[in-house]
Design a protein around this motif. Structure first.
Motif, PDB file in Angstrom:
ATOM      1  N   ASP A   1     -10.389  -8.072 -10.397  1.00 42.81           N
ATOM      2  CA  ASP A   1      -9.709  -9.325 -10.105  1.00 42.81           C
ATOM      3  C   ASP A   1      -8.522  -9.095  -9.172  1.00 42.81           C
ATOM      4  O   ASP A   1      -8.240  -9.914  -8.284  1.00 42.81           O
ATOM      5  N   VAL A   2      -7.823  -7.987  -9.352  1.00 46.48           N
ATOM      6  CA  VAL A   2      -6.724  -7.622  -8.462  1.00 46.48           C
ATOM      7  C   VAL A   2      -7.248  -7.426  -7.040  1.00 46.48           C
ATOM      8  O   VAL A   2      -6.656  -7.907  -6.061  1.00 46.48           O
ATOM      9  N   ALA A   3      -8.378  -6.724  -6.923  1.00 50.46           N
ATOM     10  CA  ALA A   3      -8.977  -6.502  -5.605  1.00 50.46           C
ATOM     11  C   ALA A   3      -9.444  -7.815  -4.990  1.00 50.46           C
ATOM     12  O   ALA A   3      -9.351  -8.019  -3.775  1.00 50.46           O
ATOM     13  N   LEU A   4      -9.957  -8.725  -5.820  1.00 48.34           N
ATOM     14  CA  LEU A   4     -10.384 -10.044  -5.335  1.00 48.34           C
ATOM     15  C   LEU A   4      -9.189 -10.807  -4.779  1.00 48.34           C
ATOM     16  O   LEU A   4      -9.290 -11.459  -3.724  1.00 48.34           O
ATOM     17  N   TYR A   5      -8.075 -10.764  -5.467  1.00 45.64           N
ATOM     18  CA  TYR A   5      -6.854 -11.422  -4.996  1.00 45.64           C
ATOM     19  C   TYR A   5      -6.463 -10.883  -3.619  1.00 45.64           C
ATOM     20  O   TYR A   5      -6.074 -11.636  -2.720  1.00 45.64           O
ATOM     21  N   GLU A   6      -6.589  -9.580  -3.459  1.00 44.36           N
ATOM     22  CA  GLU A   6      -6.270  -8.956  -2.180  1.00 44.36           C
ATOM     23  C   GLU A   6      -7.230  -9.420  -1.085  1.00 44.36           C
ATOM     24  O   GLU A   6      -6.824  -9.655   0.061  1.00 44.36           O
ATOM     25  N   ALA A   7      -8.511  -9.565  -1.427  1.00 50.65           N
ATOM     26  CA  ALA A   7      -9.502 -10.030  -0.446  1.00 50.65           C
ATOM     27  C   ALA A   7      -9.183 -11.450   0.018  1.00 50.65           C
ATOM     28  O   ALA A   7      -9.304 -11.776   1.203  1.00 50.65           O
ATOM     29  N   LYS A   8      -8.778 -12.294  -0.927  1.00 44.39           N
ATOM     30  CA  LYS A   8      -8.413 -13.667  -0.557  1.00 44.39           C
ATOM     31  C   LYS A   8      -7.189 -13.673   0.351  1.00 44.39           C
ATOM     32  O   LYS A   8      -7.136 -14.414   1.337  1.00 44.39           O
ATOM     33  N   ALA A   9      -6.214 -12.861   0.022  1.00 39.60           N
ATOM     34  CA  ALA A   9      -4.996 -12.811   0.822  1.00 39.60           C
ATOM     35  C   ALA A   9      -5.265 -12.265   2.219  1.00 39.60           C
ATOM     36  O   ALA A   9      -4.532 -12.573   3.162  1.00 39.60           O
ATOM     37  N   ALA A  10      -6.324 -11.476   2.358  1.00 42.96           N
ATOM     38  CA  ALA A  10      -6.659 -10.882   3.660  1.00 42.96           C
ATOM     39  C   ALA A  10      -7.329 -11.882   4.591  1.00 42.96           C
ATOM     40  O   ALA A  10      -7.664 -11.539   5.717  1.00 42.96           O
ATOM     41  N   GLY A  11      -7.546 -13.090   4.139  1.00 47.44           N
ATOM     42  CA  GLY A  11      -8.154 -14.102   4.995  1.00 47.44           C
ATOM     43  C   GLY A  11      -9.503 -14.569   4.531  1.00 47.44           C
ATOM     44  O   GLY A  11     -10.156 -15.369   5.201  1.00 47.44           O
ATOM     45  N   ARG A  12      -9.978 -14.079   3.392  1.00 40.71           N
ATOM     46  CA  ARG A  12     -11.243 -14.505   2.801  1.00 40.71           C
ATOM     47  C   ARG A  12     -12.434 -14.026   3.632  1.00 40.71           C
ATOM     48  O   ARG A  12     -12.282 -13.523   4.727  1.00 40.71           O
ATOM     49  N   GLY A  13     -13.627 -14.209   3.047  1.00 37.77           N
ATOM     50  CA  GLY A  13     -14.837 -13.774   3.738  1.00 37.77           C
ATOM     51  C   GLY A  13     -14.933 -12.265   3.865  1.00 37.77           C
ATOM     52  O   GLY A  13     -15.571 -11.741   4.781  1.00 37.77           O
ATOM     53  N   THR A  14     -14.303 -11.544   2.945  1.00 40.11           N
ATOM     54  CA  THR A  14     -14.320 -10.095   3.011  1.00 40.11           C
ATOM     55  C   THR A  14     -14.283  -9.522   1.600  1.00 40.11           C
ATOM     56  O   THR A  14     -14.296 -10.267   0.618  1.00 40.11           O
ATOM     57  N   TYR A  15     -14.256  -8.189   1.482  1.00 39.84           N
ATOM     58  CA  TYR A  15     -14.192  -7.536   0.168  1.00 39.84           C
ATOM     59  C   TYR A  15     -13.027  -6.560   0.167  1.00 39.84           C
ATOM     60  O   TYR A  15     -12.547  -6.124   1.216  1.00 39.84           O
ATOM     61  N   ARG A  16     -12.587  -6.231  -1.020  1.00 42.81           N
ATOM     62  CA  ARG A  16     -11.574  -5.197  -1.193  1.00 42.81           C
ATOM     63  C   ARG A  16     -11.946  -4.344  -2.392  1.00 42.81           C
ATOM     64  O   ARG A  16     -12.444  -4.848  -3.401  1.00 42.81           O
ATOM     65  N   ILE A  17     -11.702  -3.041  -2.263  1.00 42.36           N
ATOM     66  CA  ILE A  17     -11.931  -2.085  -3.349  1.00 42.36           C
ATOM     67  C   ILE A  17     -10.596  -1.835  -4.041  1.00 42.36           C
ATOM     68  O   ILE A  17      -9.569  -1.649  -3.372  1.00 42.36           O
ATOM     69  N   TYR A  18     -10.611  -1.823  -5.337  1.00 46.60           N
ATOM     70  CA  TYR A  18      -9.369  -1.599  -6.070  1.00 46.60           C
ATOM     71  C   TYR A  18      -8.845  -0.190  -5.822  1.00 46.60           C
ATOM     72  O   TYR A  18      -9.599   0.789  -5.817  1.00 46.60           O
TER      73      TYR A  18
END
Length: 579
Positions: A279-296
């Motif tokens: 969920d933390v990584a998801l929050y980061e993906a949204k903050a990055a502009g959405r339409g992407t992924y982030r690894i914790y």
């Protein structure tokens, strides 16, 4: 005695259970009429010569006890029938070879015999399975729900521990989903969710698990991984497939998804912590502009914790009225008159001092707090514009920066009308500055919003022009009054760079389309002279005036334009009613 026998026979004939009564030698002495149908045996098979072992053998021979030698199974079951201290009552369920699930109960009789009942519970078991399935399945998408997801995650982590494998846990949120429900209704939104689930499931292997956790949130369990790269390939495919338009009731709908993922055992071994970190990584993906992924990773956690802290402080700032407006004038350099004043947000942070929007705007956008903050800015700007007219200042527009989230929402027109009404301000003295990005998304919706604002009488400007996504040809279609050349181009003029050509092109375009052009970021005499030579006469920058708080701006204006505040009328003396 004869009467008792007739009663017993009637009971055995009419009872809805299968029943066997064995004497002390375990010979069949009585049975119910329903027994044959319940256990799936020819009624002719039952007679008083049959021994309990005969019935067990028959069940074993047809596979009721699984594979194995029927004689050996019968011998073992008969040996286990009695314990050291005698026969014990027993109860268990068994799916029999004839397709019925039967509940079997056995008890000892006073004479040493045994009575066994057989109850057909097939329908009950089916209902229980249905209820269990409903409890574990999302009713809309028929995917696993939150309960099944948690159970499956625990199972997969335990299996991964024994196999020394990795497990990927991904959380997905759909981007731009809420406007679908708002614009087309919840039934259309539900169909999109179903299609999203189908697309994701079709991309996964049989061992992978996809669940809908609620709303537009989905989860993936990717077990048996040997490398994180395998999971990332899956995520990229999912992000790509969800960007393909959905056609629902002949309406083409476009959305996206943001994904956060954590890995067992690299990030944690506890299921709850893995979910939290995804969920933390998801929050980061949204903050990055959405339409992407982030690894914790730990740095992501630190950034998200900082973002949560900032969000908490922003909420406190709204509650405690810690925001202020600074004002920077825009000039027509041909006559040194102010043509507009830009309202710039400032935060009087109790610990960090005065903060500009660059330090908190992203958080405000991501959390949606920009709506409340933007409404406050709008009201304060309108009140300031009217106050200055009341003080005798020459009427001038006040420009307010509008975020993309505000512009796409449904509250902007309502907030604008409310601010104008409260301040008793004519709409022509209010201007909205919009970035190219905010009007590039969903241009049909943006065009409608722009037209509505123009009808209300509010002026419209495109801020930071040249840095966004709108082409010069698209500018002609937008009903805007002014464009502001981004300071990054202005800073580069007079240095024999491409910025000269870009600035000249924007100025010429504005002239041809009858749109005013403002150059922002003017700091030197040389920049002012160069722009004036291109017939750009509206300018803003430190060369002319820095942003000033309201009181500072009023003092500056009066000293510059010699407009003293009107003298206050003397207060009338209060008359003492008793005198």
């Amino acid at each position: 005695l004869e009467q008792n026998r007739e009663i017993l026979e009637s009971i055995l004939f009419h009872m809805d259970q299968g029943l066997c009564v064995y004497d002390a030698d375990l010979r069949l002495s009585a049975w119910s009429n329903q027994l044959a149908d319940t256990v799936g045996v020819d009624p002719e098979w039952f007679d008083v010569s049959k021994h309990m072992s005969d019935l067990i053998f028959m069940f074993a021979d047809r596979g009721d006890y699984g594979d194995g030698d029927a004689n050996l199974i019968t011998e073992q079951r008969m040996a286990n029938l009695y314990k050291e201290d005698g026969f014990h009552s027993h109860r268990y369920d068994r799916m029999m070879a004839h397709g019925k699930c039967v509940e079997i109960n056995g008890s000892v009789l006073p004479n040493g015999g045994i009575v066994t009942t057989y109850t057909d519970i097939t329908d009950r078991k089916k209902n229980e399975e249905t209820i269990k399935q409903l409890a574990l399945t999302d009713p809309l998408t028929q995917l696993a729900n939150r309960n099944q997801f948690r159970s499956s995650l625990q199972d997969e982590l335990e299996l991964a521990e024994t196999q020394s494998k990795m497990v990927g846990l991904a959380l997905l949120d759909l981007d731009r989903f809420k406007p679908i429900n708002d614009s087309y209704g919840h039934p259309t939104g539900d169909q999109v969710l179903v299609e999203v689930g189908t697309r994701i499931k079709d991309l996964l292997s049989d061992s992978d698990i996809v669940a809908r956790l609620g709303g537009d949130e989905f989860a993936l369990i990717l077990p048996g991984l040997t490398d994180t790269k395998d999971a990332i390939k899956v995520l990229k495919k999912i992000i790509k497939i969800i960007t393909h338009p959905f056609v629902i009731n002949d309406v083409e709908i476009s959305i996206g998804t943001s994904v956060g993922i954590s890995f067992y055992p690299e990030n944690d071994v506890d299921p709850d912590e893995l979910i939290r970190k995804a969920d933390v990584a998801l929050y980061e993906a949204k903050a990055a502009g959405r339409g992407t992924y982030r690894i914790y990773d730990q740095q992501v956690d630190q950034r998200v914790n900082a973002a949560h802290k900032l969000e908490k402080e922003l909420r406190r700032a709204i509650k405690n009225d810690e925001f202020r407006l600074a004002f920077q004038p825009q000039f027509d350099v041909t006559n040194n008159k102010i043509v507009c004043v830009e309202a710039l947000l400032r935060w009087d942070h109790p610990e960090k001092g005065v903060l500009t929007p660059s330090t908190f705007l992203e958080c405000a956008e991501t959390t949606g707090l920009i709506i409340e903050i933007g409404t406050w800015v709008l009201h304060e700007a309108a009140l300031s514009a009217q106050r200055w007219q009341d003080l005798g200042f020459e009427a001038m527009r006040v420009a307010v920066n509008i975020s993309a989230k505000q512009f796409r929402g449904n509250e902007l027109m309502k907030a604008a009308r409310s601010a104008l009404r409260r301040a008793k301000l004519d709409p022509q003295w209010l201007e909205f500055e919009l970035t190219e990005q905010s009007i590039a998304d969903d241009q049909d919706l943006m065009m409608r919003n722009l037209e509505d604002l123009r009808k209300l009488g509010i002026s419209l400007a495109i801020d930071d022009f040249g840095t966004g996504y709108s082409s010069l040809s698209q500018l002609r279609a937008f009903p805007v009054d002014r464009v502001k050349i981004d300071r990054s181009f202005v800073q580069g003029v007079t240095k024999e760079s491409q910025d000269d050509a870009i600035v000249k092109t924007i100025i010429d375009l504005g002239r041809n389309l009858n749109i005013e052009v403002v150059a922002e970021g003017i700091e030197t005499e040389e920049q002012e002279e160069f722009l004036a030579s291109l017939d750009c006469h509206q300018m803003q920058g430190f060369k002319f005036a820095r942003p000033m708080l309201k009181g500072q701006f009023e003092d500056w204006y009066q000293s510059r334009y010699e407009k003293p505040k009107p003298a206050r009328k003397p207060r009338k003396k209060k008359v003492n009613a008793k005198s």
